[in-house]
Motif scaffolding. Structure first.
Motif, PDB file in Angstrom:
ATOM      1  N   GLN A  62      10.290  -0.328 -10.079  1.00 52.78           N
ATOM      2  CA  GLN A  62       9.176  -0.295  -9.128  1.00 52.78           C
ATOM      3  C   GLN A  62       9.032  -1.630  -8.397  1.00 52.78           C
ATOM      4  O   GLN A  62       8.839  -1.669  -7.181  1.00 52.78           O
ATOM      5  CB  GLN A  62       7.881   0.043  -9.873  1.00 52.78           C
ATOM      6  CG  GLN A  62       7.836   1.464 -10.409  1.00 52.78           C
ATOM      7  CD  GLN A  62       6.663   1.703 -11.342  1.00 52.78           C
ATOM      8  OE1 GLN A  62       6.207   0.791 -12.030  1.00 52.78           O
ATOM      9  NE2 GLN A  62       6.161   2.925 -11.378  1.00 52.78           N
ATOM     10  N   LEU A  63       9.148  -2.725  -9.135  1.00 53.79           N
ATOM     11  CA  LEU A  63       9.014  -4.044  -8.526  1.00 53.79           C
ATOM     12  C   LEU A  63      10.232  -4.375  -7.663  1.00 53.79           C
ATOM     13  O   LEU A  63      10.102  -5.006  -6.607  1.00 53.79           O
ATOM     14  CB  LEU A  63       8.824  -5.100  -9.615  1.00 53.79           C
ATOM     15  CG  LEU A  63       7.522  -5.007 -10.399  1.00 53.79           C
ATOM     16  CD1 LEU A  63       7.507  -6.011 -11.549  1.00 53.79           C
ATOM     17  CD2 LEU A  63       6.322  -5.246  -9.483  1.00 53.79           C
ATOM     18  N   GLY A  64      11.418  -3.944  -8.118  1.00 54.91           N
ATOM     19  CA  GLY A  64      12.613  -4.178  -7.324  1.00 54.91           C
ATOM     20  C   GLY A  64      12.590  -3.430  -6.004  1.00 54.91           C
ATOM     21  O   GLY A  64      13.069  -3.934  -4.981  1.00 54.91           O
ATOM     22  N   LEU A  65      12.037  -2.226  -6.010  1.00 56.70           N
ATOM     23  CA  LEU A  65      11.892  -1.474  -4.761  1.00 56.70           C
ATOM     24  C   LEU A  65      10.907  -2.149  -3.809  1.00 56.70           C
ATOM     25  O   LEU A  65      11.098  -2.156  -2.592  1.00 56.70           O
ATOM     26  CB  LEU A  65      11.412  -0.048  -5.068  1.00 56.70           C
ATOM     27  CG  LEU A  65      12.434   0.896  -5.712  1.00 56.70           C
ATOM     28  CD1 LEU A  65      11.746   2.171  -6.187  1.00 56.70           C
ATOM     29  CD2 LEU A  65      13.545   1.232  -4.718  1.00 56.70           C
ATOM     30  N   ALA A  66       9.848  -2.710  -4.384  1.00 55.75           N
ATOM     31  CA  ALA A  66       8.817  -3.342  -3.550  1.00 55.75           C
ATOM     32  C   ALA A  66       9.235  -4.727  -3.076  1.00 55.75           C
ATOM     33  O   ALA A  66       8.866  -5.155  -1.970  1.00 55.75           O
ATOM     34  CB  ALA A  66       7.508  -3.433  -4.333  1.00 55.75           C
ATOM     35  N   GLY A 124      -1.397   4.347 -10.289  1.00 56.60           N
ATOM     36  CA  GLY A 124      -0.370   5.383 -10.248  1.00 56.60           C
ATOM     37  C   GLY A 124       0.977   4.874 -10.709  1.00 56.60           C
ATOM     38  O   GLY A 124       1.685   5.548 -11.480  1.00 56.60           O
ATOM     39  N   ALA A 125       1.359   3.672 -10.260  1.00 57.01           N
ATOM     40  CA  ALA A 125       2.641   3.091 -10.672  1.00 57.01           C
ATOM     41  C   ALA A 125       2.650   2.805 -12.165  1.00 57.01           C
ATOM     42  O   ALA A 125       3.638   3.077 -12.869  1.00 57.01           O
ATOM     43  CB  ALA A 125       2.911   1.812  -9.889  1.00 57.01           C
ATOM     44  N   ASN A 126       1.551   2.264 -12.687  1.00 62.53           N
ATOM     45  CA  ASN A 126       1.474   1.960 -14.115  1.00 62.53           C
ATOM     46  C   ASN A 126       1.479   3.226 -14.964  1.00 62.53           C
ATOM     47  O   ASN A 126       2.096   3.269 -16.032  1.00 62.53           O
ATOM     48  CB  ASN A 126       0.224   1.131 -14.398  1.00 62.53           C
ATOM     49  CG  ASN A 126       0.303  -0.252 -13.791  1.00 62.53           C
ATOM     50  OD1 ASN A 126       1.379  -0.812 -13.635  1.00 62.53           O
ATOM     51  ND2 ASN A 126      -0.842  -0.820 -13.435  1.00 62.53           N
ATOM     52  N   VAL A 127       0.792   4.266 -14.499  1.00 61.84           N
ATOM     53  CA  VAL A 127       0.797   5.539 -15.224  1.00 61.84           C
ATOM     54  C   VAL A 127       2.196   6.146 -15.226  1.00 61.84           C
ATOM     55  O   VAL A 127       2.658   6.674 -16.250  1.00 61.84           O
ATOM     56  CB  VAL A 127      -0.219   6.522 -14.600  1.00 61.84           C
ATOM     57  CG1 VAL A 127      -0.005   7.933 -15.145  1.00 61.84           C
ATOM     58  CG2 VAL A 127      -1.639   6.066 -14.884  1.00 61.84           C
ATOM     59  N   PHE A 128       2.887   6.065 -14.103  1.00 59.88           N
ATOM     60  CA  PHE A 128       4.218   6.662 -14.030  1.00 59.88           C
ATOM     61  C   PHE A 128       5.176   5.992 -15.017  1.00 59.88           C
ATOM     62  O   PHE A 128       5.953   6.677 -15.690  1.00 59.88           O
ATOM     63  CB  PHE A 128       4.776   6.564 -12.615  1.00 59.88           C
ATOM     64  CG  PHE A 128       5.999   7.409 -12.398  1.00 59.88           C
ATOM     65  CD1 PHE A 128       5.873   8.749 -12.059  1.00 59.88           C
ATOM     66  CD2 PHE A 128       7.269   6.881 -12.555  1.00 59.88           C
ATOM     67  CE1 PHE A 128       7.000   9.549 -11.884  1.00 59.88           C
ATOM     68  CE2 PHE A 128       8.397   7.656 -12.378  1.00 59.88           C
ATOM     69  CZ  PHE A 128       8.268   8.999 -12.039  1.00 59.88           C
ATOM     70  N   PRO A 154       0.803  -1.231   0.000  1.00 61.43           N
ATOM     71  CA  PRO A 154       0.000   0.000   0.000  1.00 61.43           C
ATOM     72  C   PRO A 154       0.833   1.278   0.000  1.00 61.43           C
ATOM     73  O   PRO A 154       0.483   2.236  -0.699  1.00 61.43           O
ATOM     74  CB  PRO A 154      -0.823  -0.129   1.289  1.00 61.43           C
ATOM     75  CG  PRO A 154      -0.936  -1.602   1.517  1.00 61.43           C
ATOM     76  CD  PRO A 154       0.350  -2.187   1.042  1.00 61.43           C
ATOM     77  N   LEU A 155       1.917   1.318   0.767  1.00 60.58           N
ATOM     78  CA  LEU A 155       2.738   2.519   0.812  1.00 60.58           C
ATOM     79  C   LEU A 155       3.372   2.813  -0.538  1.00 60.58           C
ATOM     80  O   LEU A 155       3.429   3.966  -0.977  1.00 60.58           O
ATOM     81  CB  LEU A 155       3.817   2.381   1.889  1.00 60.58           C
ATOM     82  CG  LEU A 155       4.694   3.623   2.129  1.00 60.58           C
ATOM     83  CD1 LEU A 155       3.833   4.809   2.551  1.00 60.58           C
ATOM     84  CD2 LEU A 155       5.759   3.328   3.181  1.00 60.58           C
ATOM     85  N   HIS A 156       3.835   1.777  -1.214  1.00 62.16           N
ATOM     86  CA  HIS A 156       4.433   1.953  -2.547  1.00 62.16           C
ATOM     87  C   HIS A 156       3.375   2.414  -3.546  1.00 62.16           C
ATOM     88  O   HIS A 156       3.623   3.312  -4.362  1.00 62.16           O
ATOM     89  CB  HIS A 156       5.066   0.642  -3.015  1.00 62.16           C
ATOM     90  CG  HIS A 156       6.343   0.293  -2.333  1.00 62.16           C
ATOM     91  ND1 HIS A 156       7.568   0.341  -2.963  1.00 62.16           N
ATOM     92  CD2 HIS A 156       6.597  -0.091  -1.059  1.00 62.16           C
ATOM     93  CE1 HIS A 156       8.514  -0.017  -2.125  1.00 62.16           C
ATOM     94  NE2 HIS A 156       7.961  -0.287  -0.958  1.00 62.16           N
TER      95      HIS A 156
END
Length: 227
Positions: A157-161, A109-113, A10-12
Motif C-alpha cells: 500500500q505504501l509502495g503504491l502511494a 480502509g487501508a488498515n482494515v484491508f 485521498p484517491l488511495h
C-alpha cells in the motif's frame, strides 16, 4: 497496519476503503450469524476481539522513526474463520484511531484491508493446510503468517502511494518491506509462540467450545493443541 491519519493520498485512501467495505459487511453478517447459531461462543468471540485490540495496540519502535506492532488477528481467524475478523478488526482499528491515535479515519480502509482481510486469510490458509498434521505448528504458523501478511500488504500500500523515484513501485515496496523487516520478523515469531500458549490455555478452560469449533479434537485439551 496503522498507516497514520492523512498519510495516504485521498484517491488511495478512498480506493482501499472501497476494497475493504464488502469484506467488512460480510464479516458483520458472519458475526451476527455466529451469535445466533452458536451463542455459547460469545465469550470466545469477545476474547478474539479483545486479544486483537490489546496486541495491535502495542507500539514498538522500528527504524527510520516508524513502528511495528503485533496484530493478534490469528486467534479470531483460527477460531471463527477470516470474515469475522474483517468486522472485529474494523471495530478495533476504529477505537484505536479515536482513542489511541493509532492509524486514522481516512486510512481506516487501508488498515482494515491489511490487518482485517489479508492477514486473517493468510493465517487461516496456513491453519487449514497444517492442522491435520501438527496442531501446534499449525497454530504457530497461522499467527505468525497473519502478522507478516499484514505488514507485507501495508508495504505494498505504501509502495503504491510512494513509489521510489528510480525503481518505481517495486522499489518503493522493497524499501518499506526493509524498513519493517528488522522488527516485524521477530515479532511474528513471538506472536506465533504466543498463539500456541493462548490456544493451550483456552483448550484447558473452554475445551468443549473449541471442540465444537473444530480447533481441538475430542481428546484431553492440553494434548490436543500440541499434536
Amino acid at each position: 497496519m496503522h498507516i497514520a491519519e492523512g498519510f495516504l493520498p485521498p484517491l488511495h485512501a478512498a480506493a482501499w476503503t472501497v476494497a475493504a467495505a464488502p469484506f467488512v459487511v460480510h464479516g458483520a453478517r458472519a458475526v451476527v450469524r455466529e451469535r445466533r447459531e452458536r451463542p455459547e461462543t460469545t465469550l470466545l468471540l469477545a476474547a478474539a476481539g479483545a486479544f486483537t485490540f490489546v496486541l495491535s495496540a502495542i507500539k514498538l519502535p522500528s527504524v527510520t522513526g516508524s513502528s511495528s506492532h503485533p496484530t493478534g488477528t490469528g486467534l479470531g481467524a483460527t477460531l471463527f474463520r477470516p470474515p469475522v475478523m474483517a468486522f472485529l478488526s474494523t471495530v478495533v482499528l476504529l477505537f484505536q484511531a479515536l482513542l489511541l491515535a493509532h492509524g486514522g479515519l481516512t486510512t481506516l480502509g487501508a488498515n482494515v484491508f491489511s490487518m482485517g482481510v489479508v492477514g486473517p486469510w493468510a493465517g487461516y490458509a496456513a491453519w487449514r493446510l497444517l492442522c491435520g498434521r501438527h496442531r501446534g505448528l499449525a497454530i504457530f504458523t497461522a499467527f505468525a503468517l497473519a502478522d507478516l501478511a499484514t505488514y507485507c500488504t501495508t508495504s505494498v500500500q505504501l509502495g503504491l502511494a510512494f513509489p521510489d523515484p528510480v525503481s518505481g513501485i517495486a522499489g518503493g515496496v522493497v524499501k518499506f518491506l526493509g524498513v519493517f523487516a528488522l522488527t516485524q520478523v521477530p515479532l511474528a515469531v513471538v506472536e506465533g509462540l504466543l498463539g500456541v500458549l493462548v490456544l493451550r490455555l483456552l483448550a484447558d478452560v473452554a475445551g468443549p467450545e473449541l471442540a465444537r469449533l473444530g480447533i481441538v479434537p475430542t481428546t484431553p485439551p492440553s494434548e490436543a493443541v500440541t499434536r
